[in-house]
Design an enzyme around this catalytic site. Structure first.
Site, PDB file in Angstrom:
ATOM      1  CE  LYS A 177      -3.285 -20.162  33.553  1.00  0.00           C
ATOM      2  NZ  LYS A 177      -4.555 -19.469  33.510  1.00  0.00           N
TER       3      LYS A 177
ATOM      4  CD  GLU B  46      -6.421 -19.672  41.903  1.00  0.00           C
ATOM      5  OE1 GLU B  46      -7.432 -19.908  41.228  1.00  0.00           O
ATOM      6  OE2 GLU B  46      -5.286 -20.065  41.580  1.00  0.00           O
TER       7      GLU B  46
END
Ligand code: ARG
Length: 455
Positions: free
Chosen positions: A280, A287
Site C-alpha cells: 500500500k 485525505e
C-alpha cells in the site's frame, strides 16, 4: 488587577472558566506591540510623562524577550495575556507600569490584539495561496497538451486537458485570495482608544496608534469597535470556502491516485504506507486536507453561534472567539502547505489519462457537432442519431471510432469518412477553442495571464 471591590478571590471553577491565558498567550507579541503604541501615544499627548512612556516601552520589550525565550511564567490567576504582561511589567519597572492602562480597557485592547493576529493570518493565507497557484501553474504548463477525461456526475463527459483541470483550481484559489484581500481591507481599522465601550475622557490621539499599528484609520464608533468580531467571522468564512476548494481537489487526488484510476502518482514524500499491507501507498495528506474543512467549518459555525444575539457592546462570550480562529488558521495553513507540496511533486500518468479520455464515448458530442456542422442537422436530431450510434457501439462492446462507415451510415446515410477525424481525443480538445475552453492554445493564454499576475 481588578480586586478593589471584592472581599474574596474567585472560586477555582470560576478561575477555570474565566481564564483565557492558556490560549490567548498566542497573542503576546500583538499585545506588546499594541501596548507600546499606546504608551508612545500617551506620552506624545502628555497624558503620561515621556520618562514613564519610555520606561513602559523598554520594559515591554524585556517582557517580549522573556516570552520569546520561553522564560516567562504565565499565570492563570492573571486570567489573560493582557494582565499577565502588565503584571510582569510592574515587576520589572514598578510604578510607571500602572499608567499604561490609562485611556484604554481590555475590551479595546483584546479587539486590537486579535485584529493584529488575524490580519497576519490573512497575509499568511494569501502567500500560501500564491505558492499553491504557482505550483498549479507549473503543472498546467507542463501538462497543457495532456489529454484526460473530463467528468460530470463523475461519469466521463468530454475530453479535457490536464492543464485545463489545473487551471480550474487556479481560478478557485485566486477567488479565495481575492476574498481574503477584500476582508483584510475591511478589517483594517483600529479599535484602540474605544476603551471599555464609550471612548475616553483623556485627550488621546487614536490616529497615532492606528498608524503605528499599520491600521488605515481608527474605527469610528467605540461601541462597534469593542463588540465587532466580523473580521474573525470573515476570516473563518474565507477559510471555509478555501478549505472547501482544497477538499474537492484533495478528493480528486485520492481518486486519481487509486489503482482503478492511475491518473496521478503522488510522491513518497506526501504518502504513507500501511503497517499490515506491504503493497500500500496511501494518499494520507490528501485525505487529511479533505478532512480539515470539517474543523474549519465547525469553527465558523461555532463563532457565528457565539456572536448571534449578543447585545452591545463587549460580552465575555467573545473570549471564545480566539480558539476557533487559532484552530482554523492552523488547519488552513497546514492544508495549504501540504497541498502545495503534494501538487509540486505529483506526476500525471500521461498514458492512463489518455486511455481513459477515450473511454465512455467521450467524443460523442464531437460526433453530434460534426452532424450539425457538416450535414446541417438540427442539434437535437444530431444528438438523437449519435445516441443510436453510442448504443450500437455499446452493444458491440467497442468504441465509437471502431464502428464501420456502414454502421455509421445506419444513423444517417450522408455520414462519410471524414467523420472519423473528429472522434479522436486530440481533435476533440483542440476544437474547444472558445474563450475559457479546454483547447491547449486557450489554456496557454490563461496560463500566461496568471503567470503575469502572480509575478
Ligand atoms: N480575555 C478577555 C477576552 O479575550 C479580554 C477582555 C476582557 N474584558 C473584560 N471586560 N473582562 O475577551
Amino acid at each position: 488587577m481588578w480586586g478593589g471591590r471584592f472581599a474574596a478571590g474567585p472560586d477555582a471553577i470560576m478561575e477555570a472558566i474565566n481564564a483565557s491565558i492558556d490560549f490567548d498567550k498566542r497573542m503576546a507579541q500583538q499585545d506588546i506591540e499594541g501596548s507600546r503604541a499606546h504608551a508612545a501615544m500617551l506620552a506624545a499627548c502628555d497624558i503620561i510623562s515621556d520618562k514613564d512612556g519610555e520606561a513602559i516601552r523598554e520594559g515591554l520589550l524585556t517582557v517580549l524577550s522573556e516570552i520569546e525565550a520561553g522564560e516567562f511564567t504565565f499565570s492563570k490567576e492573571l486570567e489573560d495575556i493582557h494582565m499577565n504582561v502588565e503584571s510582569r511589567l510592574k515587576d520589572l519597572i514598578g510604578e510607571p507600569a500602572g499608567r499604561l492602562h490609562t485611556g484604554r480597557s481590555r475590551n479595546d485592547q483584546v479587539a486590537t490584539d486579535f485584529k493584529l493576529w488575524t490580519r497576519d493570518q490573512f497575509d499568511a493565507a494569501i502567500s500560501g495561496l500564491d505558492a499553491l497557484m504557482k505550483v498549479l501553474l507549473v503543472q498546467a504548463e507542463e501538462g497543457a497538451d495532456i489529454v484526460m477525461p473530463g467528468f460530470t456526475h463523475l461519469q466521463v463527459a468530454q475530453p479535457v486537458t490536464w492543464g485545463h483541470h489545473m487551471m480550474a483550481y487556479v481560478e478557485m484559489f485566486a477567488r479565495d485570495k481575492s476574498r481574503m484581500e477584500d476582508a483584510r481591507v475591511r478589517m483594517n481599522e483600529s479599535p484602540l482608544g474605544a476603551a471599555a465601550l464609550a471612548g475616553t475622557a483623556y485627550p488621546i490621539d487614536r490616529d497615532m496608534t492606528a498608524k503605528a499599528l499599520g491600521f488605515d484609520r481608527p474605527s469610528a464608533n467605540s461601541l462597534d469597535a469593542v463588540s465587532d468580531r466580523d473580521f474573525a467571522l470573515e476570516f473563518l468564512s474565507c477559510a471555509s470556502i478555501c478549505a472547501t476548494h482544497l477538499s474537492r481537489f484533495a478528493e480528486e487526488l485520492v481518486i486519481w491516485s487509486s489503482a482503478q484510476f492511475r491518473f496521478v502518482v503522488l510522491s513518497d514524500r506526501f504518502s504513507t504506507g500501511s503497517s499490515i499491507m506491504p503493497q500500500k501507498k496511501n494518499p494520507d495528506a490528501a485525505e487529511l486536507i479533505r478532512a480539515k474543512v470539517g474543523r474549519i467549518n465547525g469553527s465558523l459555525v461555532a463563532l457565528l453561534t457565539i456572536m448571534k444575539g449578543l447585545p452591545l457592546a463587549y460580552s465575555k462570550d467573545m473570549q471564545e472567539d480566539k480558539e476557533q480562529v487559532f484552530d482554523a488558521a492552523d488547519s488552513l495553513m497546514l492544508a495549504l502547505a501540504a497541498m502545495t507540496g503534494m501538487v509540486g511533486d505529483m506526476k500525471p500518468n500521461v498514458d492512463s489519462l489518455r486511455e481513459s479520455a477515450a473511454m465512455g464515448f467521450s467524443t460523442a458530442t464531437d460526433l453530434a457537432d460534426w452532424l450539425v456542422r457538416e450535414l446541417g442537422l438540427p442539434f437535437r436530431d444530431a444528438h438523437h442519431a449519435t445516441g443510436a450510434l453510442v448504443k450500437m457501439a455499446e452493444d458491440k462492446g467497442c468504441d465509437l471510432p471502431e464502428l464501420s462507415l456502414k454502421e455509421m451510415q445506419s444513423a444517417h446515410p450522408k455520414i462519410n469518412q471524414s467523420v472519423y477525424s473528429v472522434l479522436g481525443v486530440d481533435n476533440s480538445v483542440a476544437s474547444r477553442a472558445s474563450y475559457g475552453g479546454t483547447a491547449p492554445d486557450q489554456v496557454r493564454q490563461q496560463i500566461a495571464r496568471w503567470n503575469g499576475k502572480l509575478k
